[in-house]
Scaffold this motif. Structure first.
Motif, PDB file in Angstrom:
ATOM      1  N   VAL A   1       0.845  -1.202   0.000  1.00 27.86           N
ATOM      2  CA  VAL A   1       0.000   0.000   0.000  1.00 27.86           C
ATOM      3  C   VAL A   1       0.876   1.246   0.000  1.00 27.86           C
ATOM      4  O   VAL A   1       0.638   2.200  -0.754  1.00 27.86           O
ATOM      5  CB  VAL A   1      -0.943  -0.012   1.216  1.00 27.86           C
ATOM      6  N   LEU A   2       1.935   1.233   0.822  1.00 25.96           N
ATOM      7  CA  LEU A   2       2.839   2.385   0.877  1.00 25.96           C
ATOM      8  C   LEU A   2       3.633   2.554  -0.413  1.00 25.96           C
ATOM      9  O   LEU A   2       4.137   3.651  -0.692  1.00 25.96           O
ATOM     10  CB  LEU A   2       3.807   2.225   2.052  1.00 25.96           C
ATOM     11  N   ALA A   3       3.742   1.496  -1.199  1.00 24.39           N
ATOM     12  CA  ALA A   3       4.464   1.584  -2.467  1.00 24.39           C
ATOM     13  C   ALA A   3       3.723   2.422  -3.491  1.00 24.39           C
ATOM     14  O   ALA A   3       4.270   2.718  -4.562  1.00 24.39           O
ATOM     15  CB  ALA A   3       4.722   0.184  -3.019  1.00 24.39           C
ATOM     16  N   PHE A   4       2.476   2.818  -3.187  1.00 19.65           N
ATOM     17  CA  PHE A   4       1.726   3.708  -4.072  1.00 19.65           C
ATOM     18  C   PHE A   4       1.946   5.179  -3.709  1.00 19.65           C
ATOM     19  O   PHE A   4       1.267   6.044  -4.222  1.00 19.65           O
ATOM     20  CB  PHE A   4       0.235   3.363  -4.034  1.00 19.65           C
ATOM     21  N   ARG A   5       2.903   5.426  -2.803  1.00 14.74           N
ATOM     22  CA  ARG A   5       3.309   6.796  -2.514  1.00 14.74           C
ATOM     23  C   ARG A   5       4.647   7.071  -3.202  1.00 14.74           C
ATOM     24  O   ARG A   5       5.404   6.154  -3.511  1.00 14.74           O
ATOM     25  CB  ARG A   5       3.477   7.026  -1.014  1.00 14.74           C
ATOM     26  N   ASP A   6       4.954   8.356  -3.410  1.00 17.40           N
ATOM     27  CA  ASP A   6       6.266   8.690  -3.946  1.00 17.40           C
ATOM     28  C   ASP A   6       7.245   8.893  -2.797  1.00 17.40           C
ATOM     29  O   ASP A   6       6.907   8.694  -1.629  1.00 17.40           O
ATOM     30  CB  ASP A   6       6.200   9.923  -4.853  1.00 17.40           C
ATOM     31  N   GLU A   7       8.474   9.276  -3.128  1.00 19.71           N
ATOM     32  CA  GLU A   7       9.494   9.410  -2.095  1.00 19.71           C
ATOM     33  C   GLU A   7       9.206  10.539  -1.110  1.00 19.71           C
ATOM     34  O   GLU A   7       9.815  10.613  -0.033  1.00 19.71           O
ATOM     35  CB  GLU A   7      10.864   9.638  -2.742  1.00 19.71           C
TER      36      GLU A   7
END
Length: 274
Positions: free
Chosen positions: A174-180
């Motif tokens: 789920v967090l992988a759908f955020r950017d850096e």
């Protein structure tokens, strides 16, 4: 020794045991029966070497927003800052050792005691037996009735421990759908790699024999438990593909970790879809 007696010899076992057909050959198979255990042993050895190296490397396991499945959740205070990820710092600096060593015991124990993996490494490494209709070379066989193999019976408890680990890896996806920077709406090749990996991990976990027994075991009448019967049917369908899911999820874990390593070490940049 009394006069006229002959020395006694140990009773033959296995294919030479009394009552077995008097065939001099250890087996009558003419196909390449040795190929399957050889491939199994080779593949598992490669993964063990790679996973051991990565577990002790203690580096290049996080590149925002991706975290390696071999290091999550990070339970030591010497973890790389994961920018809001599953880094809980419960065990201090862990004597400077790799934080992966704290969490890998749970999925590793689950896979080592898995019914399919038992078959795989029993045949591939211990030749117990190496293939169907091929006698094992051991003079004595006690199965899983003595130490250390009797510990295989804790598989169900490792299943309970593997469930929260899979849940945390789902959180990482789920967090992988955020950017850096923490903004939502990111999707890159790494996001897809992580998504495929967690899908295979859940499929493998839920196809476990223990999961199937927990859902549908000890029921006298399926008709009185329609929900559990339906779930049992779904898990049973997955269970029929347990071998495929075991290998697929093992490969996907390695690929996901390798991808994070390559991105974190600067070998290439993560291709962005949007």
């Amino acid at each position: 020794m009394a006069t006229g007696t002959t020395p006694t010899t140990p009773a033959a076992r296995g294919v030479l045991a009394p009552g077995r057909a008097a065939i001099s050959a250890p087996h009558l198979r003419t196909d390449r029966w040795w190929l399957s255990p050889l491939v199994t042993a080779t593949a598992l050895t490669i993964f063990i070497i790679y996973a051991t190296w990565r577990a002790f490397a203690n580096g290049d396991y996080y590149s925002a927003p991706y975290v390696s499945p071999l290091y999550s959740p990070c339970l030591a205070s010497n973890c790389t800052d994961m920018n809001g990820g599953a880094d809980w710092h419960l065990f201090g600096a862990w004597w400077g050792l790799s934080p992966a060593l704290l969490v890998l015991v749970f999925p590793l124990g689950f896979r080592l005691t898995c019914y399919y993996y038992r078959k795989a490494y029993y045949r591939g490494f211990w030749a117990s037996p190496p293939a169907c209709a091929v006698a094992e070379p051991h003079a004595k066989y006690t199965g899983e009735t003595r130490l250390p193999l009797i510990l295989q019976n804790v598989h169900r408890y490792f299943f309970y421990l593997a469930l929260p680990v899979a849940g945390i890896l789902t959180y990482d996806v789920v967090l992988a759908f955020r950017d850096e920077h923490g903004a939502w709406g990111h999707a890159g090749l790494g996001t897809l790699v992580m998504l495929v990996n967690i899908a295979l991990i859940w499929a493998y976990t839920l196809s476990c024999h223990s999961c199937r027994h927990i859902i549908g075991g000890k029921l006298r009448h399926f008709s009185a438990h329609p929900v559990r019967y339906r779930l049992w049917g779904w898990v049973g369908a997955l269970n029929g593909r347990h071998m495929l899911l075991a290998w697929s999820s093992l490969i996907s874990v390695g690929v996901a970790d390798l991808y994070v390593y390559l991105v974190a070490s600067g070998v290439f940049d993560d291709p962005r879809f949007f």
